[in-house]
Design an enzyme around this catalytic site. Sequence first.
Site, PDB file in Angstrom:
ATOM      1  N   GLN A 245     -65.272   8.570 -32.825  1.00 51.44           N
ATOM      2  CA  GLN A 245     -65.038   8.238 -34.224  1.00 51.44           C
ATOM      3  C   GLN A 245     -65.992   7.144 -34.689  1.00 51.44           C
ATOM      4  OE1 GLN A 245     -60.952   7.994 -35.524  1.00 51.44           O
ATOM      5  NE2 GLN A 245     -60.210   9.168 -33.769  1.00 51.44           N
ATOM      6  N   LYS A 261     -64.067  -1.519 -36.688  1.00 50.91           N
ATOM      7  CA  LYS A 261     -63.359  -0.250 -36.848  1.00 50.91           C
ATOM      8  C   LYS A 261     -62.662  -0.279 -38.205  1.00 50.91           C
ATOM      9  CE  LYS A 261     -62.776   1.114 -32.045  1.00 50.91           C
ATOM     10  NZ  LYS A 261     -61.851   1.646 -31.005  1.00 50.91           N
ATOM     11  N   GLU A 282     -58.179   6.701 -35.127  1.00 52.63           N
ATOM     12  CA  GLU A 282     -58.023   5.361 -34.570  1.00 52.63           C
ATOM     13  C   GLU A 282     -57.576   4.423 -35.686  1.00 52.63           C
ATOM     14  OE1 GLU A 282     -61.606   4.218 -32.613  1.00 52.63           O
ATOM     15  OE2 GLU A 282     -61.153   5.411 -30.841  1.00 52.63           O
ATOM     16  N   ALA A 365     -64.015  -6.959 -33.517  1.00 57.35           N
ATOM     17  CA  ALA A 365     -63.817  -7.398 -32.135  1.00 57.35           C
ATOM     18  C   ALA A 365     -65.068  -8.103 -31.640  1.00 57.35           C
ATOM     19  CB  ALA A 365     -63.508  -6.199 -31.238  1.00 57.35           C
ATOM     20  N   ASP A 434     -54.434   7.256 -24.576  1.00 53.56           N
ATOM     21  CA  ASP A 434     -55.863   7.590 -24.556  1.00 53.56           C
ATOM     22  C   ASP A 434     -56.648   6.714 -23.574  1.00 53.56           C
ATOM     23  OD1 ASP A 434     -58.081   9.042 -25.464  1.00 53.56           O
ATOM     24  OD2 ASP A 434     -58.617   7.472 -26.874  1.00 53.56           O
ATOM     25  N   GLU A 439     -63.158  -0.440 -17.515  1.00 54.25           N
ATOM     26  CA  GLU A 439     -64.414  -1.042 -17.085  1.00 54.25           C
ATOM     27  C   GLU A 439     -64.186  -2.350 -16.340  1.00 54.25           C
ATOM     28  OE1 GLU A 439     -67.289  -1.455 -20.193  1.00 54.25           O
ATOM     29  OE2 GLU A 439     -67.021   0.601 -20.925  1.00 54.25           O
ATOM     30  N   ASP A 454     -60.927  -0.565 -26.158  1.00 53.51           N
ATOM     31  CA  ASP A 454     -60.741   0.657 -26.958  1.00 53.51           C
ATOM     32  C   ASP A 454     -59.262   1.032 -27.070  1.00 53.51           C
ATOM     33  OD1 ASP A 454     -61.394   2.777 -28.510  1.00 53.51           O
ATOM     34  OD2 ASP A 454     -62.236   4.012 -26.915  1.00 53.51           O
TER      35      ASP A 454
END
Length: 561
Positions: A245, A261, A282, A365, A434, A439, A454
Amino acid sequence: MVRRNLGPSTRSIYLGLACLSLTLHLLLAVFCLSVLQTTCVLPTSSSSSIPRTDSRHSESVSHSTSSSTASFSDKLPERTQNKEHRGLTANTLHHEAEDSLREVTEKAKEPTGARKAIQKVKGESKLEALFEHPLYNLPGPELQTDDWLLRLKNDEDIKNAESEEEEGEDAITSDSQWKSASEEEGYDEMHWTGDVETHPSWLRFHLGISRWELYNRKDPNLAQLTHDLATQRILGAVQKTGGTQLKLLMSFPDHGQALLKPMRQSRDTETDVNLFYFSDFERHNAEIAAFHLDRLLGFNRIPPVVGRLINVSADVREKTTDHKVSRTFFTSPAGNVCFYGQCEYYCSTEHPVCGRPHLLEVSLAAMLPDLSLAPRRSWRSPWRRSYSRTKLAQWEKNPDYCDSVKQTPPYSRGTRLVDLIDMAVLDFLMSNMDRHHYETFEKFGNETFLLHLDNGRAFGRHSQDEPSILAPLQQCCRIRRSTLLRLRLLALPDFRLSDVMRESLARDPLADAAPLLSEAHLSALDRRLAAVLQVVHTCEEKHSDVIYDDLQRYDQDSLTD
């Protein structure tokens, strides 16, 4: 014509009647004047009961602005805003101007808990009491040089370096390399030395990342960082590659960047029950709420996120150098400025991002250090979903799936398994299905924390829970003692997860417009917390090694008081 003469008596009668009529009119006029004069004066004792919409609305906006702009950490520095920005409320974003009076009336009917949370930001509160508890003030391990993700090179390091290529990519180099180029239009001229006072807030954030946590909750720089994200002038906007997205990379005058976002739907819009977890928009408020929840759980593994109101035209269309973004702008039939960029899903004229007509709510963020300085490794989650409408993943078909995971590196030793279960608890509380990858920083190998990145598909549904998210906990029956104690603490009435979450979110700038999470979502947090504790209780009835004791060196009695 015959003319009749009136006698003296008749004339006297007419004259008397005329005088009587005149007298009555005079008396009536005096009476009316007295009555009107009385009713036009507002009674001083009851004047507060007279509706005064304009002044009340002005006072409510003023109070909301002054009280809700407190910090995420403990207290944000006071923000200077112009009058135009102060007037940007929920009416501007979601309603036409003629609906403003109705919205003010509806706001007065909000749950008292939400209003009390804002009022208690500067005073004693459940949130402050929670962060004063010993469980949130445990002394961490003594950090060695290799436990810092980045470090400033001293003169001796530079002198001993054989060449620039041999200078480690995990280090920030000499002062001269951090002198900003004055030719770059719009950027602040800066000269960052070894003195931390010369560093911008984003650089301090990067230098504060250690092997065990992304940030220290008590670090005063956290408040400055969120303040800068919410207020700094935007210099540039380009679309970030990857993902399904639209998201943008925003640049600021201090050379910092943030991941944006946009708002795609109303905050209270609940995901359609017929949609698959990978088919939903999202949410910008989900990214904000996830940061707050992660902090309340004591994890500190999500980069700081703040809400902000931007101008789509001035902050994106006029600032972007990305042709993929600039050529997708258009004006909708409603007169709103929209764009959609280019991405794998939901980037089309049928799924635009639109201002009202120019203003748009977004989440910003803080960016992690560049991959050239701090490489990260992406790990496929063992409990990843199949992302198929017909197939099930292996863990969904095999109840003993965790037995094989426990024998597979890196889950066969260290804390990686309980780290993953921490993440599953976070995802279950906010209903995030989701989580296909996670990481870590390569420098720290397997002995480090997981990055919880995320989170845009969280907080989609409040009316139902998704037990499958807890599969790692249910199948492995393993959990950190510190995590379990914090969960039990947040289930107590003196703290209560929904209450501290409400209060924490009230400190975000977008809370001036409307709560970041509805009361239904906050209630769902309490319900899901009880479900997590019940799963742990069931595990303890079946197994003896459920608790991974990471608090052995602490006084157990003081932690449970």
